[in-house]
Design a protein around this motif. Sequence first.
Motif, short mmCIF file in Angstrom:
data_model
loop_
_atom_site.label_atom_id
_atom_site.label_comp_id
_atom_site.label_asym_id
_atom_site.label_seq_id
_atom_site.Cartn_x
_atom_site.Cartn_y
_atom_site.Cartn_z
N LYS A 2 -43.20 -43.55 -37.41
CA LYS A 2 -42.60 -43.18 -38.70
C LYS A 2 -41.08 -43.36 -38.63
N TYR A 3 -40.55 -43.92 -39.72
CA TYR A 3 -39.11 -44.14 -39.84
C TYR A 3 -38.63 -43.60 -41.18
N MET A 4 -37.39 -43.11 -41.17
CA MET A 4 -36.73 -42.77 -42.43
C MET A 4 -35.68 -43.84 -42.67
N LEU A 5 -35.70 -44.40 -43.86
CA LEU A 5 -34.69 -45.37 -44.27
C LEU A 5 -33.74 -44.65 -45.20
N LEU A 6 -32.51 -44.51 -44.80
CA LEU A 6 -31.49 -43.80 -45.58
C LEU A 6 -30.65 -44.83 -46.32
N ILE A 7 -30.55 -44.67 -47.62
CA ILE A 7 -29.89 -45.63 -48.49
C ILE A 7 -28.46 -45.17 -48.77
N TYR A 8 -27.47 -45.95 -48.35
CA TYR A 8 -26.07 -45.62 -48.59
C TYR A 8 -25.42 -46.71 -49.44
N SER A 9 -24.67 -46.31 -50.43
CA SER A 9 -23.87 -47.26 -51.20
C SER A 9 -22.79 -46.48 -51.95
N THR A 10 -21.86 -47.21 -52.49
CA THR A 10 -20.82 -46.59 -53.30
C THR A 10 -21.37 -46.47 -54.71
N GLU A 11 -21.48 -45.25 -55.20
CA GLU A 11 -22.12 -45.01 -56.50
C GLU A 11 -21.48 -45.81 -57.62
N SER A 12 -20.17 -45.94 -57.59
CA SER A 12 -19.47 -46.61 -58.69
C SER A 12 -19.65 -48.13 -58.68
N TYR A 78 -33.88 -42.24 -50.10
CA TYR A 78 -34.55 -42.41 -48.82
C TYR A 78 -35.96 -42.95 -49.02
N TYR A 79 -36.48 -43.52 -47.97
CA TYR A 79 -37.89 -43.89 -47.86
C TYR A 79 -38.37 -43.29 -46.54
N ILE A 80 -39.62 -42.88 -46.49
CA ILE A 80 -40.25 -42.53 -45.22
C ILE A 80 -41.46 -43.45 -45.11
N ILE A 81 -41.47 -44.24 -44.04
CA ILE A 81 -42.52 -45.23 -43.87
C ILE A 81 -43.21 -45.05 -42.53
N ASP A 82 -44.39 -45.61 -42.41
CA ASP A 82 -45.15 -45.56 -41.16
C ASP A 82 -45.54 -47.00 -40.83
N VAL A 83 -44.80 -47.60 -39.90
CA VAL A 83 -45.02 -48.99 -39.52
C VAL A 83 -45.20 -49.08 -38.01
N GLU A 84 -45.56 -50.25 -37.53
CA GLU A 84 -45.85 -50.42 -36.10
C GLU A 84 -44.62 -50.31 -35.20
N GLN A 95 -35.95 -55.50 -47.81
CA GLN A 95 -36.49 -55.69 -49.15
C GLN A 95 -35.88 -54.73 -50.17
N ILE A 96 -35.27 -53.66 -49.71
CA ILE A 96 -34.77 -52.62 -50.60
C ILE A 96 -33.47 -53.10 -51.26
N PRO A 97 -33.41 -53.10 -52.59
CA PRO A 97 -32.24 -53.64 -53.28
C PRO A 97 -30.88 -53.11 -52.82
N PRO A 98 -30.72 -51.82 -52.50
CA PRO A 98 -29.39 -51.36 -52.07
C PRO A 98 -28.88 -52.02 -50.78
N ALA A 99 -29.75 -52.67 -50.01
CA ALA A 99 -29.28 -53.36 -48.81
C ALA A 99 -28.31 -54.48 -49.18
N LYS A 100 -28.38 -54.96 -50.42
CA LYS A 100 -27.51 -56.04 -50.87
C LYS A 100 -26.11 -55.54 -51.26
N LYS A 101 -25.97 -54.26 -51.56
CA LYS A 101 -24.68 -53.72 -51.97
C LYS A 101 -24.16 -52.64 -51.03
N GLY A 102 -25.03 -52.08 -50.24
CA GLY A 102 -24.65 -50.98 -49.37
C GLY A 102 -25.26 -51.13 -47.99
N VAL A 104 -28.65 -49.75 -45.41
CA VAL A 104 -29.89 -49.01 -45.19
C VAL A 104 -29.92 -48.65 -43.71
N GLU A 105 -29.80 -47.38 -43.43
CA GLU A 105 -29.85 -46.90 -42.04
C GLU A 105 -31.30 -46.58 -41.70
N ILE A 106 -31.76 -47.07 -40.56
CA ILE A 106 -33.14 -46.86 -40.12
C ILE A 106 -33.11 -45.86 -38.97
N ARG A 107 -33.85 -44.77 -39.14
CA ARG A 107 -33.89 -43.75 -38.09
C ARG A 107 -35.34 -43.41 -37.77
#
Length: 119
Positions: A2-12, A78-84, A95-102, A104-107
């Motif tokens: 299981k991983y948490m994907l934390l989405i960071y970007s500048t809101e403005s 955030y996303y919580i996913i269960d991958v291999e 694939q997550i759109p904010p990765a293009k502007k901000g 995505v931290e994977i933990r």
Amino acid sequence: MKYMLLIYSTESDWTEEEREACMVKSTEVCHELNEKGQFLAASPLHPVSMATSVRVREGKRLITDGPFAETTEQLGGYYIIDVENLDEAIAVASQIPPAKKGTVEIRPIFELPEIPVKQ
């Protein structure tokens, strides 16, 4: 794993049209992950202006309006996913759109069997 994907970007940095398109695409990603049995949870967060931070120092609770850290990028969701493995988590994060502007931290999630899980 299981991983948490934390989405960071500048809101403005997001126009209302971009934010709406992001929500549509992000929802599609959630449905794709669900079909593969990899989706556990996801959600956008309200703006950082609605954040409250709590710290306890010397037994005293300190409450502050706003985020924990003053940065240009804020935690937006955030996303919580269960991958291999990490490679699969990276593929999902890409694939997550904010990765293009901000960012995505994977933990990896440290699972504790003693903690109750709602089913």
